[in-house]
Scaffold this motif. Structure first.
Motif, mmCIF file in Angstrom:
data_model
loop_
_atom_site.group_PDB
_atom_site.id
_atom_site.type_symbol
_atom_site.label_atom_id
_atom_site.label_comp_id
_atom_site.label_asym_id
_atom_site.label_seq_id
_atom_site.Cartn_x
_atom_site.Cartn_y
_atom_site.Cartn_z
ATOM 1 N N ASP A 369 0.822 -1.215 0.000
ATOM 2 C CA ASP A 369 0.000 0.000 0.000
ATOM 3 C C ASP A 369 0.857 1.268 0.000
ATOM 4 N N SER A 535 -3.192 -4.360 -6.445
ATOM 5 C CA SER A 535 -4.473 -4.137 -5.767
ATOM 6 C C SER A 535 -5.177 -5.458 -5.468
ATOM 7 N N LYS A 538 -3.427 -7.232 -2.551
ATOM 8 C CA LYS A 538 -3.803 -6.662 -1.259
ATOM 9 C C LYS A 538 -5.156 -7.206 -0.787
#
Length: 570
Positions: A369, A535, A538
């Protein structure tokens, strides 16, 4: 990929001195473990070279791994029981010899069909070899040494998981003596010979006083049930999860129920069952089976998606992707060492490990992130090290607590059942997290292309591309990038990418544009690919942490200690 654990049991008070060669015997058993763990993953790296040499379609690559996993899973419960019947040392020798011969057959295979058949041979003999070590360790080690003995399996599993891809990539690239991919199987010949000779010299000759008969109907039922559940888990995503995969899994539940009914009936009749029903009345064993299923699903699923992310999303070579995981394996060794010092806390050590591992996984999320798609190996090091420490803490007491209450006559049954559970857990984790990863990936990359589209349009405008043509190129790129990311055959070109190439050629109106347009598309696709993978990774990491939280809660099903006083008994 397969994994096993070890059991310990309290030695009788009148037992003789511990087996003299127990530590040498342990390393023989670990050598067999390494062979299995390496061969479970090497075809993932060497598969494209095998296909280029022998031919075959995209499904060939899947079956090189699936044939091994399926055949081993089907045979594990029976393999464990065979040790009770014919002696664990003898069955270990049979398994090691057969596995080595299977490796030779793999190395000399002249067709995809022969190679897949040889992988089945490897898996079946591996199912005979691996469970035997559990019973022998149970017999050889006194209670005060048992946790150290089976705790070594955690670091060995971690190192093998890291070294397997690295070793396969190195051997294929090095092409020693012109052998190419065949060397990944040829290397098993000296390993297998060493394991066989070491077994002859160091493994104990003990045999159960009561030699049970092989339960043939039970063997057929459990083998069918294992096949019905493992096959759709291993192959379901490749076939886009058709209805029959869910029908097979439902049928497996029915067959497992029939197997349980038959085993209970056979036991009540005074005959020898394949799986001893009394095992599941032991809190440590039954709770451990549930916890182990979730934990091994988590571990194998995490390893799969993280390797997919580093190799495909970040573009790391197999060697570099393997080296990224070295801190994880090093952390397992550290965690194992810490666990030895706090072993008296029993179940609390396992729960602490689950929490530390969850914090490490969150650290990976936080790193991605904060750093974004430019993340490098050094930035991932702290969180992977912490994840490994947690895993070492978790695994060190796990098998002692789960299997210490297993009695001598139950050892073969418990060994095969526990190992089969680990195979099932691994297959389940790969299926669930792999499906989640690829299910999210197409949309994640398409969204990333949308986020980068403004910059792409600016570059296309500078290349004098008309707005309508820009719309078409952006839409084509969005579809192509998404399709390429989730393609089952990386060597095939999706139809959407062919359409993008055609529309790109139509958009070129000058020599200058011919250079600028493809470059703009390529740069945008590369950036979107990396950020889209990040993304999705995550999101999957949150799922992994949820599974670790469930592992922590399920640990309450286990007794506080392997033995009531934390040192002996159960």
């Amino acid at each position: 990929m397969s994994t096993t654990g070890v059991a310990s049991a309290e030695a009788p008070t009148d037992s003789p001195a511990p087996y003299r060669w127990r530590w040498a015997a342990l390393f023989v058993i670990l050598a067999a473990e390494v062979m299995d763990l390496l061969d479970a993953v090497v075809t993932n790296i060497a598969g494209p070279s095998m296909r280029a040499d022998l031919g075959g379609g995209a499904s060939t690559l899947q079956w090189l791994a699936a044939a091994y996993t399926l055949s081993m899973a089907v045979g594990l419960v029976t393999g464990g029981r065979l040790g009770d019947i014919h002696g664990r040392r003898r069955m270990f020798l049979v398994g090691a010899a057969g596995f080595t011969v299977g490796s030779l057959l793999c190395a000399i295979s002249a067709s995809p069909e022969m190679l897949i058949g040889a992988r089945i041979v490897q898996g079946l003999f591996g199912a005979v070899m691996l469970p035997q070590g559990l019973g022998m360790i149970k017999e050889m080690f006194p209670p005060q040494e048992s946790q150290k003995a089976f705790g070594l399996f955690g670091p060995v599993m971690g190192l093998s998981a890291v070294c397997g891809p690295v070793l396969a990539g190195w051997l294929v690239d090095a092409d020693y003596f012109g052998t190419g991919w065949r060397m990944i199987f040829l290397i098993n010949l000296p390993l297998g010979a060493a394991a066989f000779l070491g077994a002859l010299r160091y493994l104990p000759r003990g045999r159960s006083e009561h030699r049970p008969r092989l339960d043939i109907p039970g063997m057929l039922l459990v083998s069918l049930a294992a096949l019905l559940i493992i096959f759709p888990l291993v192959q379901g995503r490749e076939y886009d999860w058709p209805v029959w995969t869910f029908a097979m899994m439902a049928a497996s539940v029915a067959v497992f129920a029939a197997f349980a009914w038959y085993e209970a009936r056979r036991s009540r009749a005074g005959r020898d069952p394949l799986v001893v029903p009394s095992l599941f009345r032991k809190r440590g064993f039954s709770g451990g089976m549930t916890l182990g299923l979730v934990f091994f699903s988590t571990m194998q699923g995490f390893m799969l998606v993280f390797n997919l992310y580093t190799q495909i999303g970040l573009g790391y070579s197999p060697l570099k992707a393997g080296l990224v995981m070295v801190p994880w394996s090093g952390g397992m060794i550290v965690g194992f060492g810490i666990a030895q010092g706090v072993a008296r806390f029993g179940r609390a050590v396992l729960q602490a490990g689950a929490l530390v591992m969850a914090v490490g996984v969150f650290g990976v999320w936080l790193t991605l992130d904060m750093v974004g798609s430019g993340v490098g190996p050094w930035q991932l090091l702290p969180s992977l090290l912490l994840t490994g420490i947690g895993m070492g803490l978790l695994m060190a007491p796990f098998f002692d607590i789960v299997l210490s209450s297993v009695e001598q006559h139950e050892t073969g049954s418990a060994s095969g059942t526990m190992t089969a559970m680990q195979q099932l857990g691994g297959a389940f984790g790969v299926a669930v997290l792999g499906t989640a990863f690829f299910g999210l990936l197409g949309g994640g990359i398409a969204t990333a292309v949308d986020h980068h589209s403004a910059g792409l349009r600016g570059r296309l405008t500078a290349a004098h591309v008309a707005p309508a043509t820009q719309d078409r190129l952006v839409a084509d790129l969005r579809t192509c990038a998404s399709d390429r990311a989730v393609a089952k055959d990386p060597a095939a070109t999706p139809a959407s990418c062919g359409r993008l190439a055609k529309d790109t050629r139509s958009a070129v109106t000058s020599p200058q544009a011919a250079a600028r347009i493809p470059g703009a598309l390529e740069a945008t696709a590369s950036s979107a690919f990396r950020s889209g993978f990040g993304s999705v990774m995550k999101t999957v990491l949150w799922i992994v942490d949820g599974m670790l939280a469930l592992t922590f809660l399920l640990a309450f099903l286990l007794p506080r200690h392997a033995r009531p006083d934390g040192a002996g008994g159960h």
